[in-house]
Enzyme design. Structure first.
Site, PDB file in Angstrom:
ATOM      1  N   THR A  54       0.748  -1.144   0.068  1.00  0.00           N
ATOM      2  CA  THR A  54       0.152  -0.030   0.006  1.00  0.00           C
ATOM      3  C   THR A  54       0.888   1.219   0.064  1.00  0.00           C
ATOM      4  OG1 THR A  54      -0.013   0.247   2.245  1.00  0.00           O
ATOM      5  CG2 THR A  54      -1.732  -1.181   1.328  1.00  0.00           C
ATOM      6  N   GLU A  83      -5.927  -3.173  -1.674  1.00  0.00           N
ATOM      7  CA  GLU A  83      -6.598  -4.354  -1.262  1.00  0.00           C
ATOM      8  C   GLU A  83      -7.527  -4.771  -2.188  1.00  0.00           C
ATOM      9  OE1 GLU A  83      -5.021  -1.978   2.532  1.00  0.00           O
ATOM     10  OE2 GLU A  83      -5.988  -1.371   0.485  1.00  0.00           O
ATOM     11  N   LYS A 100     -13.197  16.577  13.401  1.00  0.00           N
ATOM     12  CA  LYS A 100     -14.262  16.640  14.392  1.00  0.00           C
ATOM     13  C   LYS A 100     -14.009  18.045  15.248  1.00  0.00           C
ATOM     14  CE  LYS A 100     -16.990  13.946  17.303  1.00  0.00           C
ATOM     15  NZ  LYS A 100     -17.330  12.604  17.953  1.00  0.00           N
ATOM     16  N   TRP A 133     -18.606  16.720  13.004  1.00  0.00           N
ATOM     17  CA  TRP A 133     -17.890  16.506  12.028  1.00  0.00           C
ATOM     18  C   TRP A 133     -18.098  17.201  10.672  1.00  0.00           C
ATOM     19  CZ3 TRP A 133     -14.670  12.719  13.062  1.00  0.00           C
ATOM     20  CH2 TRP A 133     -14.719  11.809  14.051  1.00  0.00           C
TER      21      TRP A 133
END
Length: 500
Positions: A164, A310, A390, A395
């Site tokens: 990754t 993935e 946050k 949010w």
């Protein structure tokens, strides 16, 4: 008896189904039929000269070259595993990903050794691995003069080891089987996926180290699309030249590459490439400004994609509204939004499953993306869970702010990160790349954001930079942005590139 799904079938298709398609690389033109023979000869060289056989591991440091393409087939055909290392990493990271305790052979491309930017790290990594007893071979000297008998492989034999990018955390690695690769390539071959077909000429600017260049070399083998390989020179001028000279119909790269290519052509006032039909892009959200530039400057459409290492990269495609949605999932993949009631448009964590999802072989893989699915099954990615901000218990979705900021006429690219705040815990700060010749007015930007979002979403600070930092695979490097801007001073009007 069932026929195993291995890369041997893709080589067979090159030779017997699409023999007249070609690969073009650094002045060399090779028909697919001849490419298939060359792959087998390289496998013979790897086996006879270096003893590579089933279960061995081969690492490669090379650009998107002909030899690298051949290795992506030849190594797995022997039952061995190939790891394409990222040339943009430092030497220590290259060595770590090569896994010196388990690598049997390191193959190095001459272009990588000679390259002004990456060459020093490549040479240092090769020297360190050689010091640990690992054989180092030149990519151009692998092929044997004779063919070899290839082993009959099971489809569950490991073909590749992927890493990754580590955009939001430590890099991970996954083993990928022949079956994974073939099924993923089949899913990409559909008309509403990559849309590639015989007669197309594909330019994969995505490095092969990034999930095999999004799997395009294998999709080309299935569909008969010719391949144009860019090698080491990825300057906008060179890319623009290849698009024209090789009559490329489809090209793939992250949004930042298309921004630079379009800016280059716009400065020259050059006509759009004659044959280019579409650009495939992904790796990060595609700003509306880039979609417009590709249409106006390149005369091409945009297909944006969502995917992860993935999921073997590209997992969705969207052509109708590429700056807003990520599109429908390709064949063989299933998706759900965890934590919602199943209502269209409701946000939650995206989970996927399918036969080539290597992140979780036993069930649903949690992608870490905050997303939603509409009533037609189209994906919208709202943010990475780690990139949510946050503030005062509420949010803020940084990706939505970034997309909206890019709709302002003075902004060509934007990234929003969190800055620690003693009262609100976190507050957003925006890092912007101005459009060429435009000044960024902070008052206008604040009003622009406030027109669409709640007041607490408006960034506390706006900083202008010449370009956003990118990870080695071309994604916006938010970790670097946080380190540079989340705790640092805001550029003043007197600072070059600052706001006014």
């Amino acid at each position: 008896m069932s026929v195993p799904l291995t890369l041997a079938h893709l080589v067979w298709r090159m030779k017997h189904v699409h023999p007249g398609s070609e690969v073009v690389a650094d002045g060399t033109r090779l028909r697919f039929a001849d490419l298939a023979d060359a792959i087998v000869r390289m496998a013979a060289g790897l086996h006879r000269r270096y003893g590579i056989r089933q279960g061995d591991r081969v690492a490669v440091l090379a650009f998107n070259t002909l030899e690298h393409l051949q290795l992506m087939y030849a190594v797995p055909l022997l039952g061995a595993t190939l790891t394409s290392l990222n040339l943009r990493l430092d030497s220590a990271a290259m060595v770590a990903r090569a896994d010196r305790s388990r690598t049997d052979l390191l193959v190095v491309g001459q272009e990588a050794l000679d390259h002004r930017s990456v060459g020093p790290a490549v040479r240092a990594a090769a020297a360190e691995l050689a010091g640990h007893g690992i054989t180092v071979a030149a990519a151009a000297e692998l092929a044997a003069d004779v063919e070899t008998e290839l082993p009959d492989l099971r489809e569950d034999v490991t073909a590749f080891r992927f890493h990754t990018s580590g955009t939001t955390g430590p890099a991970k690695s996954y083993e990928v089987t022949h079956r994974d690769v073939v099924l993923h390539a089949l899913s990409q071959s559909a008309a509403d996926a990559s849309g590639l077909r015989a007669g197309d000429r594909v330019l994969p600017l995505v490095p092969f180290c990034h999930v095999n260049g999004w799997g395009l070399p294998f999709v080309a083998a299935l569909t008969g699309a010719s391949l144009v390989l860019p090698g080491h020179d990825l300057t906008p001028a060179r890319i623009a030249g290849m698009l024209n000279a090789e009559r490329v119909t489809v090209a793939a790269a992250v949004p930042a590459v298309w921004f630079d290519v379009c800016r280059h052509l716009a400065e020259l006032g050059t006509a759009p490439p004659a044959a280019l039909r579409e650009v495939l892009t992904g790796g990060s959200a595609v700003p509306r400004s880039v979609v417009d530039l590709v249409r106006d400057v390149l005369g091409a459409g945009v297909a944006t994609a969502w995917g992860m290492t993935e999921t073997l990269a590209v997992s969705t495609y969207e052509r109708a509204d590429p700056s807003v949605r990520a599109g429908r999932f390709v064949s063989l993949l299933e998706a759900r939004i965890d934590g919602n009631s199943g209502s269209p448009g409701e946000q939650g964590t995206l989970q996927v499953r399918g036969p080539f999802v290597v992140g979780d072989r036993d069930g649903w893989f949690d992608t870490g993306d905050v997303a939603s699915l509409d009533e037609e099954g189209r994906l919208a990615v709202h943010d990475r869970a780690k990139d949510l901000i946050k503030s005062g218990g509420e949010w803020i979705v940084s990706a939505q702010l970034e997309q909206h900021l890019c709709t302002h006429p003075s902004v060509s690219a934007a990234a929003v990160v969190a800055r620690a705040d003693p009262k609100w815990t976190e507050r957003p700060v925006a890092v912007l790349v101005p459009r060429q010749g435009r000044l960024v007015d902070e008052t206008e930007l604040r009003a622009h954001v406030a027109e669409r979002f709640p007041a607490f979403w408006v960034p506390d600070a706006f900083t202008c930079v010449e370009r956003l930092p990118l990870t080695p695979v071309g994604k916006v490097d938010k970790r670097a942005l946080r380190a540079r801007h989340a705790d640092g001073p805001v550029l003043s009007p007197d600072t070059p590139g600052g706001t006014r």
